[in-house]
Design a protein around this motif. Sequence first.
Motif, PDB file in Angstrom:
ATOM      1  N   VAL A 171      47.964  44.951  62.684  1.00  0.00           N
ATOM      2  CA  VAL A 171      46.865  45.517  63.478  1.00  0.00           C
ATOM      3  C   VAL A 171      45.613  45.655  62.627  1.00  0.00           C
ATOM      4  O   VAL A 171      44.511  45.233  63.028  1.00  0.00           O
ATOM      5  CB  VAL A 171      47.263  46.877  64.075  1.00  0.00           C
ATOM      6  N   GLN A 172      45.754  46.221  61.432  1.00  0.00           N
ATOM      7  CA  GLN A 172      44.592  46.393  60.567  1.00  0.00           C
ATOM      8  C   GLN A 172      44.101  45.062  60.011  1.00  0.00           C
ATOM      9  O   GLN A 172      42.900  44.866  59.821  1.00  0.00           O
ATOM     10  CB  GLN A 172      44.925  47.381  59.454  1.00  0.00           C
ATOM     11  N   ALA A 173      45.036  44.134  59.765  1.00  0.00           N
ATOM     12  CA  ALA A 173      44.623  42.801  59.322  1.00  0.00           C
ATOM     13  C   ALA A 173      43.767  42.140  60.392  1.00  0.00           C
ATOM     14  O   ALA A 173      42.723  41.526  60.104  1.00  0.00           O
ATOM     15  CB  ALA A 173      45.851  41.948  59.024  1.00  0.00           C
ATOM     16  N   THR A 174      44.189  42.278  61.637  1.00  0.00           N
ATOM     17  CA  THR A 174      43.440  41.722  62.766  1.00  0.00           C
ATOM     18  C   THR A 174      42.063  42.350  62.882  1.00  0.00           C
ATOM     19  O   THR A 174      41.056  41.657  63.101  1.00  0.00           O
ATOM     20  CB  THR A 174      44.227  41.944  64.072  1.00  0.00           C
ATOM     21  N   GLN A 175      42.002  43.652  62.725  1.00  0.00           N
ATOM     22  CA  GLN A 175      40.725  44.361  62.835  1.00  0.00           C
ATOM     23  C   GLN A 175      39.749  43.928  61.755  1.00  0.00           C
ATOM     24  O   GLN A 175      38.553  43.730  62.026  1.00  0.00           O
ATOM     25  CB  GLN A 175      40.960  45.871  62.772  1.00  0.00           C
ATOM     26  N   LEU A 176      40.239  43.755  60.543  1.00  0.00           N
ATOM     27  CA  LEU A 176      39.379  43.305  59.447  1.00  0.00           C
ATOM     28  C   LEU A 176      38.800  41.924  59.743  1.00  0.00           C
ATOM     29  O   LEU A 176      37.637  41.640  59.456  1.00  0.00           O
ATOM     30  CB  LEU A 176      40.164  43.275  58.141  1.00  0.00           C
ATOM     31  N   PHE A 177      39.608  41.087  60.327  1.00  0.00           N
ATOM     32  CA  PHE A 177      39.171  39.720  60.616  1.00  0.00           C
ATOM     33  C   PHE A 177      38.198  39.679  61.790  1.00  0.00           C
ATOM     34  O   PHE A 177      37.124  39.068  61.711  1.00  0.00           O
ATOM     35  CB  PHE A 177      40.392  38.848  60.900  1.00  0.00           C
ATOM     36  N   LEU A 178      38.544  40.324  62.880  1.00  0.00           N
ATOM     37  CA  LEU A 178      37.694  40.272  64.079  1.00  0.00           C
ATOM     38  C   LEU A 178      36.369  40.993  63.893  1.00  0.00           C
ATOM     39  O   LEU A 178      35.369  40.649  64.532  1.00  0.00           O
ATOM     40  CB  LEU A 178      38.448  40.857  65.277  1.00  0.00           C
ATOM     41  N   SER A 179      36.349  41.982  62.996  1.00  0.00           N
ATOM     42  CA  SER A 179      35.103  42.710  62.751  1.00  0.00           C
ATOM     43  C   SER A 179      34.120  41.903  61.911  1.00  0.00           C
ATOM     44  O   SER A 179      32.945  42.271  61.788  1.00  0.00           O
ATOM     45  CB  SER A 179      35.409  44.030  62.039  1.00  0.00           C
TER      46      SER A 179
END
Length: 332
Positions: A171-179
């Motif tokens: 979840v946090q990996a995804t957030q770092l990427f999408l942000s």
Amino acid sequence: MKLLRILSGILIAAIVFLPAGCSKEEPAAKLAEIKIVGTIGPMVIPLARMAETNALDSVAEKTSLTLWANPAQLQATIAGSQGDFVSLPVNSAATFYNKGIQLKLLDCSIWNILYLLSTDPDITSMEDLRGKRVVVPFQGTSPDVVFRFNLEQSGVDPETDVDIFYAPDPVQATQLFLSGQDDYVLLSEPSATTVMKKAAASGKTVYRNLNMNEVWKEVTGGASQIAQAGTIALGAVSENTAVMDAFLEEYEKAVQWMLDNPEEAGEVGARALVEQGFTADVLAESMAYIDWRFTPADEAYDDIAGFLTALMEASPDFTGGKMPDNAFYYGK
């Protein structure tokens, strides 16, 4: 005497012609409950299907499903024998086995699930990641192990040539990427499909650059492939052949049903993963990027052994310090 002989003959005849059912052993009593433990991801779909349809009713009164969400929860589940059948990475199963946990590997059913995503269309090989920062979830778990192995075998030092940033979870990996904070991320399905869909909805172009299993086969010269994940029988159930055979039969059926009915399967998965927010459409779409091949452990032995041997050469820690013996594989 004549009367005695007649009576004896009648008695013998009565015994010989007893109904066949009277001589059969009583069937084994059903278990009160079979506890299946799945992981947050596509492997839960066939397991959820089995739980919803009570597919193991021939050997148990009830089938329940719970989930493990991170390595600590998996460790607690295995160490505490909190389930009868558990889905997990194959190398994790080998590690637990080598630490003395009573278990049998029943199958390997996922052979690829892992992708390198980026905003850079020029990433076509592991060598292209030199000097890049890559977000990787769950340090030390199967995706991390595979990624580092592929880097090393491609001549890229994961310690010095690539900046690996470990996120605590996908979840946090995804957030770092999408942000936009990071441009390179390693993700399993269905997280990879989630990112692709969310990026497209926001007008951001994202590329599915590298399939980790294809890279693995390339760097090993086709000697092995990624035996990603399967199912174990844990504790007392690992000694119950009838229950393990019933599980394998129904699990194979559930996997095939999922592949034949992706939209319905997506709905089953969404119900199981409602708290994690995965939607039916994402789960259904992600199936196209997962190499699902139900293979009993004894039939998958060569590929699994090749995979674990490669990991052992990288670091014995990835398999619990040694190769598991044949008793690890159900049916071997």
